[in-house]
Design a protein around this motif. Sequence first.
Motif, PDB file in Angstrom:
ATOM      1  N   UNK A 414      -7.028 -50.766   8.497  1.00  0.00           N
ATOM      2  CA  UNK A 414      -7.012 -51.563   7.050  1.00  0.00           C
ATOM      3  C   UNK A 414      -8.556 -52.100   7.473  1.00  0.00           C
ATOM      4  N   UNK A 415      -9.321 -52.157   5.876  1.00  0.00           N
ATOM      5  CA  UNK A 415     -10.418 -52.089   5.902  1.00  0.00           C
ATOM      6  C   UNK A 415     -11.008 -53.418   5.013  1.00  0.00           C
ATOM      7  N   UNK A 416     -11.765 -54.193   5.176  1.00  0.00           N
ATOM      8  CA  UNK A 416     -12.294 -55.201   3.945  1.00  0.00           C
ATOM      9  C   UNK A 416     -13.646 -55.498   3.998  1.00  0.00           C
ATOM     10  N   UNK A 417     -14.353 -54.992   3.240  1.00  0.00           N
ATOM     11  CA  UNK A 417     -15.497 -55.052   2.717  1.00  0.00           C
ATOM     12  C   UNK A 417     -15.626 -56.185   1.472  1.00  0.00           C
ATOM     13  N   UNK A 418     -17.282 -56.849   1.032  1.00  0.00           N
ATOM     14  CA  UNK A 418     -17.228 -58.248   0.860  1.00  0.00           C
ATOM     15  C   UNK A 418     -19.145 -57.530   0.022  1.00  0.00           C
ATOM     16  N   UNK A 419     -19.300 -57.919  -0.409  1.00  0.00           N
ATOM     17  CA  UNK A 419     -20.941 -57.472  -1.373  1.00  0.00           C
ATOM     18  C   UNK A 419     -21.070 -59.045  -2.172  1.00  0.00           C
ATOM     19  N   UNK A 420     -22.244 -59.523  -2.521  1.00  0.00           N
ATOM     20  CA  UNK A 420     -22.453 -60.145  -2.879  1.00  0.00           C
ATOM     21  C   UNK A 420     -23.957 -60.646  -2.896  1.00  0.00           C
ATOM     22  N   UNK A 421     -23.986 -61.872  -4.259  1.00  0.00           N
ATOM     23  CA  UNK A 421     -25.484 -62.066  -4.413  1.00  0.00           C
ATOM     24  C   UNK A 421     -25.672 -63.731  -4.876  1.00  0.00           C
ATOM     25  N   UNK A 422     -26.758 -63.962  -4.069  1.00  0.00           N
ATOM     26  CA  UNK A 422     -26.655 -65.360  -4.272  1.00  0.00           C
ATOM     27  C   UNK A 422     -27.768 -66.074  -4.242  1.00  0.00           C
ATOM     28  N   UNK A 423     -27.954 -67.032  -5.048  1.00  0.00           N
ATOM     29  CA  UNK A 423     -29.279 -67.980  -5.574  1.00  0.00           C
ATOM     30  C   UNK A 423     -28.681 -69.468  -5.895  1.00  0.00           C
TER      31      UNK A 423
END
Length: 748
Positions: A414-423
């Motif tokens: 079971x795989x979970x990936x999260x990518x984000x950019x923020x400011x």
Amino acid sequence: MKLIKTACLVSAIALSAPAYAQDAAQTTAQQSADAVPTGDIVVTATRQSTLLSKTPITLSAITGDGLKSSGITDARALTTAIPNLALTESGDAVRISIRGVTSTDTTEKGDPSAAFLLDGIYIARPADTLGSFYDVERVEVLRGPQGTLYGRNTTAGVINVIANRPVDAFHASVDASYGNLNTVDASAMVNVGLGNGLGIRAAANYQRQDPYYTVEGASSRLNPFRDVLSGRLSFGGETGNLKFVIRGDYTQTRGTGTNGNLVTLDRFFDPATVTPTNNPVYVNRSSDEQRLLTVNPTYRNWRNNKAYGIMGEFTYDFGPVQLTYLGSYRKTDRDDTRNLLLFSALNNPAFFFGHFKQDSHELRLAFGQGSPLHGQVGGYYFHEKSDLEFNLGAPLSSLVVAGATGFAFPQGPTVSRSKAVFGQVTYDLTSDLHVTGGVRYTNDFKSRNGATVLDFPTVASSFCGALRCTLNENIAKKTWNKTIWKVGVDYDAPGLGLFYANVSTGYKAGGFNDGCVTGSGVGCSLTAAALYYNPENLTSYEVGAKLRFSNAFRLNASLFHYDYDKLQVSQVVTVPIPATLISNAAKAKVDGLELEATLQPGDNDRFDLGYTYTNSRYTNFTPNPVAYPSFNFNGALLDHAPKHVATAAWTHTIVLGDAGKLDLGVRSRLSSEYFILDLNNLSQFRQPAFTKTDATITYTAPNDRYYVQGFVKNIEDNITIAHAASGLGAGVTIEAPRTYGVRAGVKF
């Protein structure tokens, strides 16, 4: 002014548990990096150091000494200390509810609605939040969506447990307590300075406690439900322009787990009233009767789980900008054997083993310190992978197919990936008036390959010609994208305090149920709409004030409204086979008021008073429109969200001159009724209104060299419900009865 007058009135009449440390440190607050002479404390809720009273969001913070003096030794006990927070055991995990916003899926594919962090590191599995609190600098609890800076799965808020960092000096301490239920809690810490601003720090903790229930006809208790050994080693400090910490930790968790607190439904509810679309009738019983397990377990409940982690945080000050990297790797190995109580009557053996790994990396750049325009930008990456099997023996397996000896769910990977950019940036219109805006873009991916299988004792007894037969595969893979945002304004009124208003959004990724889309594998028979469920979204509107009229009187107030869409709920179904089904519960709304006041009329007396009103309810939720088209939960309260909670505490200090001091403390909490959704039965379990009162007497030696404390918690011995369910997993998970004991500590 009307709000202020209301708060003063409530503060004057409230007679229940303390509002610990929102904008004020505990009376026993540690004099360390998080404390300042005014009684305020430094927090990092905005990912930068700010004074709690000047931080324009609704949050509470408890110092390490405040945790110890209040007997808060793990996450569950925070419920008594933080407004509108409930941490309850569900299965083998902690379920976090903040202002009625919560998550019911604690499996390997589910996500919490409130993020639990250790030193800023997101902990993905709710089971890993049950670790001990020891050598902690402070705990920060942020209420409301925090997605801009903290990311997904912060729809409800954030809990951040921050350990003490190494310092360039020698410190050591030992703390220990013993109480009823054979409760032991012992901690030790040593910090050694290495020079040049660097240090190394080691800390360890051991906790043990018997189950809350007693067994009918048994002369002694069963295995402890909590038996936890933890250790932590840290290296770091501040040298030149670099501030950093590198930390490794290890925890071994043994005991019966939540099964040590599970009793049959009839201890709390009339079984004849557990019928579809009707709320079960609560039955008043004594504490001893409620804690009596009438079905003696046949099989052993025992877990032997190990968790390891390493993290590092590095901040380098370049002058115009400050660059921070925060990264971690964590691994958890679980090995549980269980006695499952089916339908509140049948003992059933089961075992669970699994391996969970996660790593996360965040890079932040802060800029503009001391300038009108200041803020931070960054990027984030998270990855989790797990492999596990949950295997249920007979009689349940034979109810699925006659002769089967195991009904199992091997899942993985079971795989979970999260990518984000923020400011997020803030502009100072004047030195006292500020506006803030933030945005975050997130890409989430989830997948799973697994199966639902049956085991047989021989090939001849199997329907598939093998010892293990696959009923259906569990195959799912999906990506979600979401942009969330925040806008806010705050005004620091000279001589009065901080006023703020925020509008922010929260988001939790969607997911999938057991099974697979027709044609994609063995036994696949679902449509995509049945397999996948949608993300949940929340928009929050909040105004608040943090007022300081004098050192003797402080008042915090906040008003909030949530629009909550597609909230995710779960139920255990038995048709066609036993499974957990997640669905979106349409819409809900939350309206609330939080008031907290601190009064200190003299050097030797302190009063902490509070009141919360929370109206969190479903506004459009028809759970089974096919079988029950006219039944809905519209207007029903969300889980663990009492409408009214009043709190109060009083601490009186008796100065003994050169001999030290004596502190007498009493704190109480009055809660109105709350409910727990039971979709198996299309009903809600009701916990009636209750009070819980704690008292302490503490002797502290001169210069705080050592202390000795006697304590009692839940003097009324009121047993409250953490979780309840009907159907296959019928039962009630209970919270702690009256506990009492002694606690002592020494510093070197």
